[in-house]
Design an enzyme around this catalytic site. Structure first.
Site, mmCIF file in Angstrom:
data_model
loop_
_atom_site.group_PDB
_atom_site.id
_atom_site.type_symbol
_atom_site.label_atom_id
_atom_site.label_comp_id
_atom_site.label_asym_id
_atom_site.label_seq_id
_atom_site.Cartn_x
_atom_site.Cartn_y
_atom_site.Cartn_z
ATOM 1 C CG ASP A 1 -1.905 1.004 1.178
ATOM 2 O OD1 ASP A 1 -2.285 1.689 0.245
ATOM 3 O OD2 ASP A 1 -2.765 1.068 2.160
ATOM 4 N N GLY B 1 -4.836 3.688 -8.104
ATOM 5 C CA GLY B 1 -5.739 3.248 -9.825
ATOM 6 C C GLY B 1 -4.772 4.671 -10.169
ATOM 7 C CG ASP C 1 -9.141 3.464 1.811
ATOM 8 O OD1 ASP C 1 -8.373 3.497 0.456
ATOM 9 O OD2 ASP C 1 -8.712 3.583 2.308
HETATM 10 C C1 GLA Z 1 -5.534 2.509 2.611
HETATM 11 C C2 GLA Z 1 -6.098 1.146 2.119
HETATM 12 C C3 GLA Z 1 -7.095 0.402 2.283
HETATM 13 C C4 GLA Z 1 -6.246 -0.342 4.024
HETATM 14 C C5 GLA Z 1 -5.791 1.203 5.194
HETATM 15 C C6 GLA Z 1 -4.908 0.444 5.829
HETATM 16 O O1 GLA Z 1 -5.865 3.254 3.255
HETATM 17 O O2 GLA Z 1 -6.206 1.647 0.742
HETATM 18 O O3 GLA Z 1 -7.161 -0.701 2.096
HETATM 19 O O4 GLA Z 1 -5.119 -1.067 3.655
HETATM 20 O O5 GLA Z 1 -4.601 2.191 4.128
HETATM 21 O O6 GLA Z 1 -3.628 1.874 7.069
#
Ligand code: GLA
Length: 507
Positions: free
Chosen positions: A272, A312, A333
């Site tokens: 991430d 994305g 998210d």
């Molecule tokens: C980001 C990701 C989420 C999750 C959080 C965790 O926002 O997009 O899917 O993994 O971090 O902190």
């Protein structure tokens, strides 16, 4: 006694250093300030000012989240230094203005990154303190290409901790989810990954090895437990210094972390971007940082599904596969409400021509079972994800499921559409007001057809052979009711935000 004396001496030195700061001038440069107890975000530990040989003044902050943050547009006004620092929320505020003020109590630093402001007092740093806290930039490898490895021939299915638990997770909860995945029959319906999202990480040991935090006493034992249930274990990290929730990221330790994950028996990694947005702000560096971990996972020799999460950016659908990704997030998210779910599913995730066996567009984890949407809306959520050949990663508490939730998630006909071996991402074929018809060709020549009511009022839909791209229909099955329907005569009532899903075949 000797120890107490040392502490007292250090305190006196620090105090005189602090008081002397007020007499100093920013013009001189050569200033190194340490902040002993900074606010955790962005965790500014050091401020450094330099006067170059050509007379130019420059400076930087060093932070726990982003490493070095250079100052620009420096302006000295007596005891106050003003400067700009890049802000990573580049869309509406590319920089933020900071100030550093020389006071009797020390150097007062004020400013912010991404809307939150800090105010902290620092003192002169010793050479040792500076060396211990200095940022070491980790160079990226040149971009390479990773060959397909046969993993994720169909979209990954499983469960992930984030949507329901956020960082409130521990070994016991993860084991309980693995147990529930088996006892509910969800494993046998195809859900096999048990993914620990953000919040498992601790600190690094003296050898640099990342250790889980106290809530995960033995990651290898947890992996063994999950494997013993016929399931697979997923873990989460970031290319940045910090993950999105502020835990230790893999920056500067990519190959080491990949080896650690493989040694623990990890089968899936979600990577991430988070604070890595600071270091990797353009397409080239984002691709290279994702390639770096892709190559490091490959080098371990363990088959590990690699999930790219950078929301994305930079058209990831077109290159996610070449850096080793098996799935890549196409959106920000998800939240447990119809507006966000439908925006993601209908508007953001459709990136056609890239998803297929080995690599999938990922519109984020499921919210089915979390309670924020109506039953009709959850049916739409499942239908849309299955039509999109999306990864099906459940995001609720598997120990507390009503019958509706279990039936929606376990529907074998719907899962079969998602998991179809042809691996085509379905797409809209007809739009008429609030009605949207999607089609997804399947391996056996049949077609999955879905009708969505995106409006607030009930409507009636009819579906045709033309929608399915077929000459004439011989058979149709309603996948949510499980009943055969007459393909020629059928019209269907769709509730607000509801969906219908058929599998039709040609005559
Ligand atoms: C980001 C990701 C989420 C999750 C959080 C965790 O926002 O997009 O899917 O993994 O971090 O902190």
């Amino acid at each position: 006694m000797r120890h107490i004396l040392l502490v007292i001496t250090a305190c006196i030195l620090a105090l005189t250093g602090t008081a002397a700061l007020a007499q100093q001038s920013f013009d001189a440069g050569g200033m190194r300030i340490v902040f002993d107890d900074p606010p955790s975000y962005p965790g500014v530990r050091l401020l450094e000012m330099r006067r170059a040989a050509d007379g130019g003044l420059s400076g930087k902050l060093t932070s726990d989240w982003y490493g070095d943050m250079p100052m620009s547009n420096l302006a000295i006004d007596g005891k106050v230094l003003r400067f700009d620092v890049r802000n990573i929320n580049t869309r509406d505020m590319p920089t933020r203005r900071w100030t550093a003020t020389l006071t009797d109590k020390g150097l007062l630093l004020q400013g912010g990154v991404w809307h939150s402001d800090v105010r902290q007092i620092g003192r002169p740093a010793s050479a040792e303190e500076y060396a211990a806290l200095a940022y070491h930039e980790a160079p990226l490898p040149p971009l390479g290409t990773i060959a397909p490895d046969g993993l994720a021939a169909t979209p990954p299915m499983g469960w992930s901790s984030w949507n329901k638990f956020a960082e409130h997770i521990d070994d016991k909860t993860i084991r309980a989810m693995a147990d529930a995945m088996v006892s509910s029959g969800l494993r046998d319906a195809g859900y096999v990954y048990v993914n620990i999202d953000d919040g498992w990480q601790g600190t690094r040991g003296p050898d640099g090895e990342l250790r889980p935090n106290a809530k995960f006493p033995d990651m290898k034992a947890l992996a063994d437990y999950v494997h013993g249930k016929g399931l697979k274990l997923g873990l989460y990290s970031s290319p940045g210094l910090k993950t999105c929730a502020g835990y230790t990221g893999s920056y500067g330790h990519v190959a080491q972390d990949a080896k650690t994950f493989a040694r623990w028996g990890v089968d899936y990694l979600k990577y991430d971007l988070c604070s890595g947005e600071w270091q990797y702000a353009d397409a080239d560096t984002v691709k290279r940082t994702y390639y770096e971990m892709g190559a490091a996972l490959k080098a371990t020799g363990r088959p590990i599904v690699y999930s790219l999460c950078q929301y994305g950016r930079f058209e990831v659908a077109s290159w996610g596969r070449s850096v080793g990704g098996h799935l890549w997030r196409t959106t920000g998210d998800i939240t447990d409400d119809y507006a966000k779910m439908s925006e993601i599913g209908f508007e953001r995730n459709p990136k056609f021509g890239h998803a297929g066996p080995g690599g999938w567009n990922d519109p984020d984890m499921l919210e089915v079972g979390n309670g924020g949407m109506s039953r009709d809306e959850y049916i739409t959520h499942m239908t849309l994800w299955a039509m999109s050949a999306a990864p099906l990663l459940m995001g609720h508490d598997l120990r507390e499921m009503d019958d509706f939730t279990l039936r929606a998630l376990k529907n074998r006909d719907v899962i079969a559409v998602d998991q179809d071996a042809l691996g085509v991402q379905g797409k809209p074929v007809r739009k008429d007001g609030a009605l949207e018809i999607w089609a997804k060709p399947l391996k056996d020549g049949s077609v999955a057809l879905a009708a969505f009511n995106r409006g607030d009022k009930p409507l009636t839909a009819s579906l045709s052979a033309h929608d399915a791209g077929l000459g004439a229909l011989s058979a149709a099955r309603d996948l949510w009711s499980g009943k055969a329907v007459d393909p020629a005569a059928a019209t269907f009532d769709l509730p607000p935000h509801g969906a219908l899903m058929l599998r039709v075949s040609a005559r």
